[in-house]
Design a protein around this motif. Structure first.
Motif, short mmCIF file in Angstrom:
data_model
loop_
_atom_site.label_atom_id
_atom_site.label_comp_id
_atom_site.label_asym_id
_atom_site.label_seq_id
_atom_site.Cartn_x
_atom_site.Cartn_y
_atom_site.Cartn_z
N GLU A 277 8.36 -15.44 -10.22
CA GLU A 277 9.57 -16.21 -10.60
C GLU A 277 10.67 -16.01 -9.55
O GLU A 277 11.43 -16.94 -9.25
N TRP B 172 11.35 -10.17 -10.49
CA TRP B 172 10.65 -10.96 -11.50
C TRP B 172 9.42 -11.64 -10.91
O TRP B 172 9.15 -12.82 -11.15
N GLN B 173 8.70 -10.87 -10.11
CA GLN B 173 7.42 -11.29 -9.56
C GLN B 173 7.51 -12.70 -8.99
O GLN B 173 8.42 -13.01 -8.26
N ARG C 96 -0.89 -15.94 -10.07
CA ARG C 96 -1.12 -17.33 -10.44
C ARG C 96 -0.88 -18.23 -9.23
O ARG C 96 -1.56 -19.23 -9.04
N THR D 10 9.06 -20.77 -25.95
CA THR D 10 8.22 -19.55 -25.93
C THR D 10 7.95 -19.08 -27.35
O THR D 10 8.79 -19.24 -28.23
N ALA E 138 13.09 -21.17 -14.33
CA ALA E 138 12.08 -20.41 -15.07
C ALA E 138 10.73 -20.44 -14.37
O ALA E 138 10.32 -21.49 -13.85
N GLY E 139 10.05 -19.31 -14.41
CA GLY E 139 8.71 -19.24 -13.82
C GLY E 139 7.66 -19.93 -14.68
O GLY E 139 6.54 -20.16 -14.24
N ALA E 140 8.03 -20.26 -15.91
CA ALA E 140 7.05 -20.81 -16.86
C ALA E 140 6.74 -22.28 -16.63
O ALA E 140 5.90 -22.84 -17.33
N TRP F 112 0.23 -6.55 -15.80
CA TRP F 112 0.68 -7.89 -16.18
C TRP F 112 1.45 -8.53 -15.04
O TRP F 112 1.41 -9.74 -14.85
N TYR G 1 -3.97 -12.76 -23.94
CA TYR G 1 -3.25 -14.03 -24.01
C TYR G 1 -4.13 -15.20 -24.42
O TYR G 1 -3.63 -16.31 -24.61
N LYS H 118 6.58 -12.79 -28.96
CA LYS H 118 5.38 -11.96 -28.79
C LYS H 118 5.77 -10.50 -28.68
O LYS H 118 6.87 -10.17 -28.24
N LEU I 138 12.28 -26.22 -21.86
CA LEU I 138 11.74 -24.87 -21.79
C LEU I 138 12.74 -23.95 -22.48
O LEU I 138 13.71 -23.51 -21.87
N ILE J 184 -1.03 -10.15 -12.88
CA ILE J 184 -1.62 -11.32 -13.55
C ILE J 184 -0.69 -12.53 -13.39
O ILE J 184 -1.09 -13.62 -13.04
N HIS K 184 16.23 -22.13 -16.46
CA HIS K 184 15.87 -21.05 -17.38
C HIS K 184 16.84 -21.03 -18.57
O HIS K 184 18.06 -21.06 -18.37
N ASP L 45 2.01 -18.85 -23.53
CA ASP L 45 2.56 -18.33 -24.80
C ASP L 45 3.73 -19.20 -25.24
O ASP L 45 4.85 -18.73 -25.44
N ARG M 125 0.38 -7.10 -23.67
CA ARG M 125 0.24 -6.83 -22.24
C ARG M 125 -0.73 -5.69 -21.96
O ARG M 125 -0.90 -4.80 -22.78
C1 UD2 Z 1 8.69 -14.62 -17.46
C2 UD2 Z 1 8.42 -16.07 -17.14
C3 UD2 Z 1 6.99 -16.19 -16.62
C4 UD2 Z 1 6.77 -15.33 -15.39
C5 UD2 Z 1 7.15 -13.90 -15.72
C6 UD2 Z 1 7.17 -13.05 -14.45
C7 UD2 Z 1 9.55 -17.80 -18.50
C8 UD2 Z 1 9.78 -18.32 -19.89
N1 UD2 Z 1 8.62 -16.83 -18.38
O1 UD2 Z 1 7.91 -14.43 -18.66
O2 UD2 Z 1 6.68 -17.52 -16.30
O3 UD2 Z 1 7.53 -15.82 -14.30
O4 UD2 Z 1 8.46 -13.80 -16.33
O5 UD2 Z 1 7.52 -11.75 -14.72
O6 UD2 Z 1 10.12 -18.28 -17.55
N2 UD2 Z 1 -0.43 -13.85 -18.53
C9 UD2 Z 1 -1.72 -13.67 -19.04
N3 UD2 Z 1 -2.11 -12.41 -19.41
C10 UD2 Z 1 -1.29 -11.32 -19.30
C11 UD2 Z 1 0.02 -11.53 -18.80
C12 UD2 Z 1 0.41 -12.80 -18.44
O7 UD2 Z 1 -2.51 -14.61 -19.15
O8 UD2 Z 1 -1.73 -10.21 -19.68
C13 UD2 Z 1 -0.04 -15.20 -18.10
C14 UD2 Z 1 0.25 -16.13 -19.28
O9 UD2 Z 1 -0.03 -17.44 -18.91
C15 UD2 Z 1 1.73 -15.94 -19.50
C16 UD2 Z 1 2.21 -15.83 -18.05
O10 UD2 Z 1 1.17 -15.13 -17.35
O11 UD2 Z 1 2.27 -17.03 -20.21
C17 UD2 Z 1 3.54 -15.11 -17.84
O12 UD2 Z 1 3.51 -13.83 -18.43
P1 UD2 Z 1 4.51 -13.45 -19.61
O13 UD2 Z 1 4.66 -14.62 -20.51
O14 UD2 Z 1 4.09 -12.18 -20.21
O15 UD2 Z 1 5.83 -13.22 -18.79
P2 UD2 Z 1 7.35 -13.19 -19.36
O16 UD2 Z 1 7.37 -13.41 -20.83
O17 UD2 Z 1 8.04 -11.97 -18.86
#
Ligand code: UD2
Length: 345
Positions: A294, A291-292, A179, A333, A257-259, A172, A117, A336, A315, A175, A224, A204, A342
């Motif tokens: 989130e 969703w961890q 946070r 976003t 959203a968790g982001a 992942w 990332y 990716k 967002l 990871i 979200h 991302d 991952r």
């Molecule tokens: C969703 C959420 C995210 C998180 C996740 C939990 C949104 C838009 N996204 O995104 O915030 O709650 O679900 O499952 O709400 N990261 C790394 N390295 C890794 C993996 C993750 O640095 O190998 C960090 C990075 O900052 C990334 C964040 O963790 O932006 C969340 O991971 P994601 O974007 O892969 O998760 P995603 O797309 O499922």
């Protein structure tokens, strides 16, 4: 006799090598333990009242707010607990800036870029410099396992960047979820002293339009983009009662959203503390929320209502076409390839 001696020597060397490899692998594969949070209760702070009676500027001119006219009729602009939902057309940046700028605030932003990332840091920072709280003091805190891969991006005046080196987890999910723990520890170690507000963002992502001081408030959540039109029954809350993140089917306000997590530093501290504690309990009970973090965040916001909600303008998800209610996509976003970026899929 000689071959016996050679055989014995080979077996002994082999045994030592096996023991060494076993131990070094264990060290390589050992994952930092979860830390228990500081027992000290986190006091909740109220927002500093942004009123300046003595220095009220009469030079600011703007259209009169209309008591009988809502700025937007197509979207919800205030929740049933009277928190504003920020959409384009509901605020005037010049008024907002006239309230917040004199407070000389510092806004912290945490961003995690672990493993592959790191490739997202450049776009995130370069676009943040154009749109994210421009004109305010901003401290970026980049958490990474690869500090050498943090690119140099030209930062504006009063904008600083700190790199915080952290170890990598192999999943992942871990990871993303950890946070909460890392943000909490960093808040307690230094951020309480360094910032007034903290915004914790996914890396991302790219900024495309103004993301300014209208986002500031005591406790801030982002709706979200995937679920803002859905009934609560389809929200992907954790549905197993065994998890600390459990939300019953007939409950829930929005799916957040968790982001994006934001607010006054003390309030983000309380949030990360509660979520980290809940994650720890789940870990002990051998359960991981759907969703961890989130999922835990959504449980938290159900029990501690946010004081301001960011509409999906703030967002967005690049895989979705822009609907008419979204006038501007402000932060979105990046597409990716999950299988490629991952650690485990
Ligand atoms: C969703 C959420 C995210 C998180 C996740 C939990 C949104 C838009 N996204 O995104 O915030 O709650 O679900 O499952 O709400 N990261 C790394 N390295 C890794 C993996 C993750 O640095 O190998 C960090 C990075 O900052 C990334 C964040 O963790 O932006 C969340 O991971 P994601 O974007 O892969 O998760 P995603 O797309 O499922």
């Amino acid at each position: 006799g000689r071959s016996c001696l050679i055989f014995g020597f080979t077996v002994t060397v082999g045994m030592f090598t096996a023991v060494y490899v076993f131990h070094s692998n264990r060290t390589l594969l050992s994952v930092p333990k979860y830390t228990t949070p500081n027992p000290e209760p986190a006091p909740i702070q109220r927002e500093k009242v942004p009123v300046r009676i003595d220095s009220y500027s009469t030079s600011l001119r703007y259209p009169q707010p209309q008591s009988l006219k809502s700025p937007r009729s197509d979207v919800m602009t205030v929740t049933p607990w009277l928190a504003p939902v920020v959409w384009d057309g509901t605020f005037d940046s010049s008024i907002i800036d006239s309230l917040y700028q004199p407070q000389n605030l510092t806004i912290g932003t945490t961003v995690f870029a672990i493993g592959k990332y790191t490739r997202f840091i450049k776009g995130f920072l370069a676009t943040a410099e154009k749109h994210f709280l421009v004109g305010y003091k901003v401290n970026y805190y980049i958490f990474t396992d690869k500090p050498d891969e943090v690119p140099s991006v030209a930062l504006g005046m009063q904008r600083n960047l700190s790199v915080i080196t952290v170890s990598k987890f192999f999943r992942w999910q871990e990871i993303s979820m950890r946070r909460m723990e890392r943000i909490l520890n960093t808040i307690e170690e230094r951020l309480l002293k360094e910032v007034d507000y903290l915004y914790c963002l996914d890396v991302d992502m790219l900024f495309h339009n103004h993301w300014g001081a209208e986002v500031l408030s005591t406790l801030v959540a982002a709706i979200h983009p995937g679920y803002y039109k859905n009934p609560r029954e389809v929200f992907p809350y954790e549905c197993r009662p065994a998890s600390q993140a459990y939300v019953p089917l007939d409950q829930g306000d929005f799916y957040y959203a968790g982001a994006m997590i934001g607010g006054l530093i003390e309030n983000v501290r309380a949030l990360t503390r509660t979520c980290h504690q809940a994650i720890l309990i789940d870990k002990q009970n051998d359960i991981e929320a759907a969703w961890q973090e989130e999922s835990h965040l959504n449980k938290y916001f159900l029990q501690h209502k946010p004081t301001k909600l960011l509409s999906p303008e703030y967002l967005w998800d690049d895989t979705k076409p822009k609907p008419p209610e979204i006038h501007f996509i402000r932060f979105s976003t990046m597409l990716k390839n999950y299988a490629e970026v991952r650690e485990n899929v």
